[in-house]
Design an enzyme around this catalytic site. Sequence first.
Site, PDB file in Angstrom:
ATOM      1  N   ARG A   1      -2.212   0.318  -2.619  1.00 31.55           N
ATOM      2  CA  ARG A   1      -3.154  -0.810  -2.705  1.00 31.55           C
ATOM      3  C   ARG A   1      -4.494  -0.366  -3.301  1.00 31.55           C
ATOM      4  O   ARG A   1      -5.012   0.692  -2.991  1.00 31.55           O
ATOM      5  CB  ARG A   1      -3.405  -1.383  -1.312  1.00 31.55           C
ATOM      6  CG  ARG A   1      -4.549  -2.391  -1.326  1.00 31.55           C
ATOM      7  CD  ARG A   1      -4.592  -3.260  -0.123  1.00 31.55           C
ATOM      8  NE  ARG A   1      -4.735  -2.521   1.118  1.00 31.55           N
ATOM      9  CZ  ARG A   1      -4.676  -3.102   2.314  1.00 31.55           C
ATOM     10  NH1 ARG A   1      -4.444  -4.390   2.402  1.00 31.55           N
ATOM     11  NH2 ARG A   1      -4.828  -2.395   3.395  1.00 31.55           N
TER      12      ARG A   1
ATOM     13  N   ARG B   1      -2.275   2.334  12.594  1.00 26.72           N
ATOM     14  CA  ARG B   1      -2.347   0.864  12.491  1.00 26.72           C
ATOM     15  C   ARG B   1      -0.995   0.232  12.791  1.00 26.72           C
ATOM     16  O   ARG B   1      -0.924  -0.839  13.398  1.00 26.72           O
ATOM     17  CB  ARG B   1      -2.833   0.459  11.098  1.00 26.72           C
ATOM     18  CG  ARG B   1      -4.326   0.728  10.911  1.00 26.72           C
ATOM     19  CD  ARG B   1      -4.719   0.776   9.459  1.00 26.72           C
ATOM     20  NE  ARG B   1      -4.578  -0.482   8.767  1.00 26.72           N
ATOM     21  CZ  ARG B   1      -4.466  -0.598   7.444  1.00 26.72           C
ATOM     22  NH1 ARG B   1      -4.459   0.470   6.671  1.00 26.72           N
ATOM     23  NH2 ARG B   1      -4.360  -1.783   6.895  1.00 26.72           N
TER      24      ARG B   1
HETATM   25  P1  AP5 Z   1      -2.315  -7.266   1.390  1.00 23.33           P
HETATM   26  O1  AP5 Z   1      -2.262  -8.690   0.963  1.00 23.33           O
HETATM   27  O2  AP5 Z   1      -3.593  -6.528   1.165  1.00 23.33           O
HETATM   28  O3  AP5 Z   1      -1.775  -7.112   2.882  1.00 23.33           O
HETATM   29  P2  AP5 Z   1      -2.431  -7.516   4.274  1.00 23.33           P
HETATM   30  O4  AP5 Z   1      -1.340  -8.026   5.132  1.00 23.33           O
HETATM   31  O5  AP5 Z   1      -3.625  -8.408   4.047  1.00 23.33           O
HETATM   32  O6  AP5 Z   1      -2.847  -6.069   4.748  1.00 23.33           O
HETATM   33  P3  AP5 Z   1      -4.129  -5.497   5.483  1.00 23.33           P
HETATM   34  O7  AP5 Z   1      -3.968  -3.999   5.435  1.00 23.33           O
HETATM   35  O8  AP5 Z   1      -5.393  -6.060   4.912  1.00 23.33           O
HETATM   36  O9  AP5 Z   1      -3.906  -5.989   6.892  1.00 23.33           O
HETATM   37  P4  AP5 Z   1      -4.462  -5.372   8.137  1.00 23.33           P
HETATM   38  O10 AP5 Z   1      -4.047  -6.418   9.104  1.00 23.33           O
HETATM   39  O11 AP5 Z   1      -4.066  -3.990   8.450  1.00 23.33           O
HETATM   40  O12 AP5 Z   1      -6.011  -5.191   7.801  1.00 23.33           O
HETATM   41  P5  AP5 Z   1      -7.300  -6.102   8.061  1.00 23.33           P
HETATM   42  O13 AP5 Z   1      -8.137  -6.042   6.862  1.00 23.33           O
HETATM   43  O14 AP5 Z   1      -6.936  -7.426   8.635  1.00 23.33           O
HETATM   44  O15 AP5 Z   1      -1.115  -6.498   0.620  1.00 23.33           O
HETATM   45  C1  AP5 Z   1      -0.948  -5.104   0.756  1.00 23.33           C
HETATM   46  C2  AP5 Z   1      -0.540  -4.489  -0.593  1.00 23.33           C
HETATM   47  O16 AP5 Z   1       0.767  -4.940  -0.943  1.00 23.33           O
HETATM   48  C3  AP5 Z   1      -1.446  -4.883  -1.765  1.00 23.33           C
HETATM   49  O17 AP5 Z   1      -1.582  -3.788  -2.618  1.00 23.33           O
HETATM   50  C4  AP5 Z   1      -0.684  -6.037  -2.451  1.00 23.33           C
HETATM   51  O18 AP5 Z   1      -0.969  -6.097  -3.842  1.00 23.33           O
HETATM   52  C5  AP5 Z   1       0.758  -5.647  -2.185  1.00 23.33           C
HETATM   53  N1  AP5 Z   1       1.636  -6.801  -1.983  1.00 23.33           N
HETATM   54  C6  AP5 Z   1       1.366  -7.942  -1.306  1.00 23.33           C
HETATM   55  N2  AP5 Z   1       2.413  -8.775  -1.310  1.00 23.33           N
HETATM   56  C7  AP5 Z   1       3.391  -8.128  -2.019  1.00 23.33           C
HETATM   57  C8  AP5 Z   1       4.750  -8.473  -2.383  1.00 23.33           C
HETATM   58  N3  AP5 Z   1       5.312  -9.641  -2.010  1.00 23.33           N
HETATM   59  N4  AP5 Z   1       5.467  -7.565  -3.095  1.00 23.33           N
HETATM   60  C9  AP5 Z   1       4.902  -6.386  -3.479  1.00 23.33           C
HETATM   61  N5  AP5 Z   1       3.637  -6.010  -3.171  1.00 23.33           N
HETATM   62  C10 AP5 Z   1       2.894  -6.872  -2.446  1.00 23.33           C
HETATM   63  O19 AP5 Z   1      -7.983  -5.270   9.256  1.00 23.33           O
HETATM   64  C11 AP5 Z   1      -8.532  -3.987   9.047  1.00 23.33           C
HETATM   65  C12 AP5 Z   1      -9.071  -3.442  10.363  1.00 23.33           C
HETATM   66  O20 AP5 Z   1     -10.126  -4.299  10.857  1.00 23.33           O
HETATM   67  C13 AP5 Z   1      -8.053  -3.364  11.523  1.00 23.33           C
HETATM   68  O21 AP5 Z   1      -7.313  -2.174  11.485  1.00 23.33           O
HETATM   69  C14 AP5 Z   1      -8.994  -3.471  12.739  1.00 23.33           C
HETATM   70  O22 AP5 Z   1      -9.605  -2.228  12.986  1.00 23.33           O
HETATM   71  C15 AP5 Z   1     -10.074  -4.443  12.274  1.00 23.33           C
HETATM   72  N6  AP5 Z   1      -9.733  -5.835  12.629  1.00 23.33           N
HETATM   73  C16 AP5 Z   1      -9.467  -6.857  11.752  1.00 23.33           C
HETATM   74  N7  AP5 Z   1      -9.179  -7.990  12.421  1.00 23.33           N
HETATM   75  C17 AP5 Z   1      -9.263  -7.688  13.750  1.00 23.33           C
HETATM   76  C18 AP5 Z   1      -9.038  -8.428  14.940  1.00 23.33           C
HETATM   77  N8  AP5 Z   1      -8.670  -9.725  14.922  1.00 23.33           N
HETATM   78  N9  AP5 Z   1      -9.200  -7.785  16.127  1.00 23.33           N
HETATM   79  C19 AP5 Z   1      -9.561  -6.494  16.187  1.00 23.33           C
HETATM   80  N10 AP5 Z   1      -9.771  -5.724  15.090  1.00 23.33           N
HETATM   81  C20 AP5 Z   1      -9.624  -6.321  13.881  1.00 23.33           C
END
Ligand code: AP5
Length: 212
Positions: A123, A167
Amino acid sequence: MRLVLLGPPGAGKGTQAARIEAAYNLPHIATGDIFRRAINNKTALGVKAKEYIDQGKLVPDEIVVGIVEERLNNGDCQDGFILDGFPRTIEQAEALSALDFDLDVVLNIQVSEEEVINRLSGRRVCQECGATFHLEYNPPSEARICDECGGDLYQRDDDTPATIKERLDVYNNQTAPLIKYYQERDLLTSINGEQSLDNVFADISEVLEELS
Ligand code: AP5
Ligand code: ZN
């Protein structure tokens, strides 16, 4: 339409939320993006959140819930919203339910752990606008440059092998129980996330068309 995108890290929640936002004109609320902006701006929230995010742990519920509550009451969420990355614990789901924004659907985007690791390792994210790319699956037209705004692309600090593993553990222990929680409330629809970006969006659109 009020919807939640659930799924492991890298399932494609952010990628699909951007498409839903554009197609259905719904505000996209991504708690991870809110924290990353706060970290970039070196605010007090950012400093606190960074401690947890860099280790792949969840930011404490009381911090996250306050932020989401404030955002939902902002005015533009009356007609609907996309929650991406929230709720992530049963406590957060209970807090959301107490806010009286009744959900229409929770879309559970399913992908295997092996695919999560491939996706997160490749990514790249735009420094300026947050658009997401993948070196192999969704490459930018020009290396390291965002197609949307020309900004520089970077690799997230939490997309390292050790943090990805943590994670995934956190997801399995603290977030996966929400699948049953929303099933029991008749809100859950599963989407096969291991298809092309367009086909995942087509499946999501089918569910959303039925609701609207
Ligand atoms: P992408 O769309 O970026 O995936 P995502 O599901 O959004 O992944 P994240 O890593 O952002 O989710 P996350 O839940 O770990 O992180 P968040 O930012 O929420 O796609 C991933 C990759 O795959 C990309 O390169 C894309 O191009 C590719 N791709 C997508 N679809 C595809 C397909 N169909 N085929 C092929 N490739 C594809 O959270 C980060 C941190 O913040 C957490 O670890 C935590 O510490 C904190 N946090 C956030 N929310 C909370 C909460 N509610 N409570 C507590 N802590 C929180
Ligand atoms: Zn950009």
